[in-house]
Design an enzyme around this catalytic site. Structure first.
Site: not given
Length: 283
Positions: A96, A152, A250
């Site tokens: 995200d 992921h 980050s």
């Protein structure tokens, strides 16, 4: 840009060089790892309030149930909240966040911001391991404090090497991207390299100031050593599988070889993405 705005930017950049980056990050890391009930509750509450964290999508919706701030920050999401694009030709977002930059690697250089770039060789930290990505494709995804902070797999592959590259810990944001030369190739990072049906793929987890740590499924939580550390692996991971996580987050940078993939045209700098969303496709 006004004189005041320009001065603020210059002072912010200069402060980055004056602050003891690693010492500050270690202090923050200790606070974030603390399981003291009063301290961790206060820190979680303050963070949740400031950034408007939505726990309704988290597997654990009660902020008081997390054993530490780190546990809260790397929280899992409920099943079904993020769906991984199942089309076999799709390349998906690893996290995200917001796209910082996306496009082609030109003459071995990765675009960072207007007037700034860095070499893929310096990013990877090893000329031989970086070679397959010359003239390839890249996407840089920035994870803000309010985002889900697990990273992921953008495509299925076998993890063959991890390379810890020590470095500085500049803050990562638009101001530093525009004003700190080679930002992502200077900050501490963990490089994950894969064999895939498309050839080589890399996912680079980049640290930043007050990032309390980086963890991968192959190495566990990274223990900074001050020297480059190469490890070999043979770990198959499917698209969408968890690869690692940030403790105070980050940036994740993904790299592919030349003429192997194409990014979806709707994506550009500052586009918002969610983990599992289709970002590109194979050629």
């Amino acid at each position: 840009m006004s004189f005041t705005s320009r001065l603020k930017k210059e002072l912010f950049i200069k402060a980055q060089n004056l602050v003891p980056q690693h010492q500050l990050s270690r202090v923050v890391g200790k606070v974030a790892a603390s399981e003291n009930p009063i301290l961790k509750a206060a820190v979680i509450h303050a963070f949740k309030t400031k950034y408007g964290i939505d726990l309704s999508i988290a597997e654990q919706g009660n902020a008081l149930k997390y054993k530490s701030f780190n546990d809260f920050f790397t929280r899992a999401l409920k099943d079904g909240v993020r769906l991984v694009d199942e089309n076999p030709d799709s390349i998906v977002s690893p996290a995200d966040g917001a796209i910082s930059q996306i496009g082609k690697i030109t003459a071995g250089e990765v675009f960072q911001a207007k007037g700034q770039s860095f070499s893929v060789e310096k990013l990877i930290g090893d000329p031989q391991l970086a070679q397959p990505f010359q003239e390839g494709e890249f996407a840089t995804v920035y994870l803000s404090p309010r985002d889900y902070h697990r990273v992921h797999m953008p495509f299925s592959g076998t993890l063959t090497e991890t390379l810890y590259v020590p470095g500085e810990l500049f803050s990562v944001n638009q101001v530093t991207a525009e004003n700190v030369p080679g930002l992502f190739a200077r900050n501490e990072r963990m490089v994950c390299l894969f064999d895939t049906e498309l050839g080589r793929m890399a996912v680079v987890l980049v640290g930043a100031m007050i990032v309390a740590g980086i963890e991968t499924v192959a190495t566990g939580k990274v223990k900074p050593s001050g020297r480059i550390e190469l490890q070999h692996h043979e770990l198959k991971l499917e698209k969408g599988a968890e690869l690692g996580r940030f403790y105070l987050g980050s940036t994740a940078i993904i790299l592919f070889e030349k003429d192997k993939i194409e990014w979806e045209k709707r994506f550009k700098a500052e586009s918002v993405v969610v983990m599992g969303e289709r970002m590109g496709h194979t050629l």
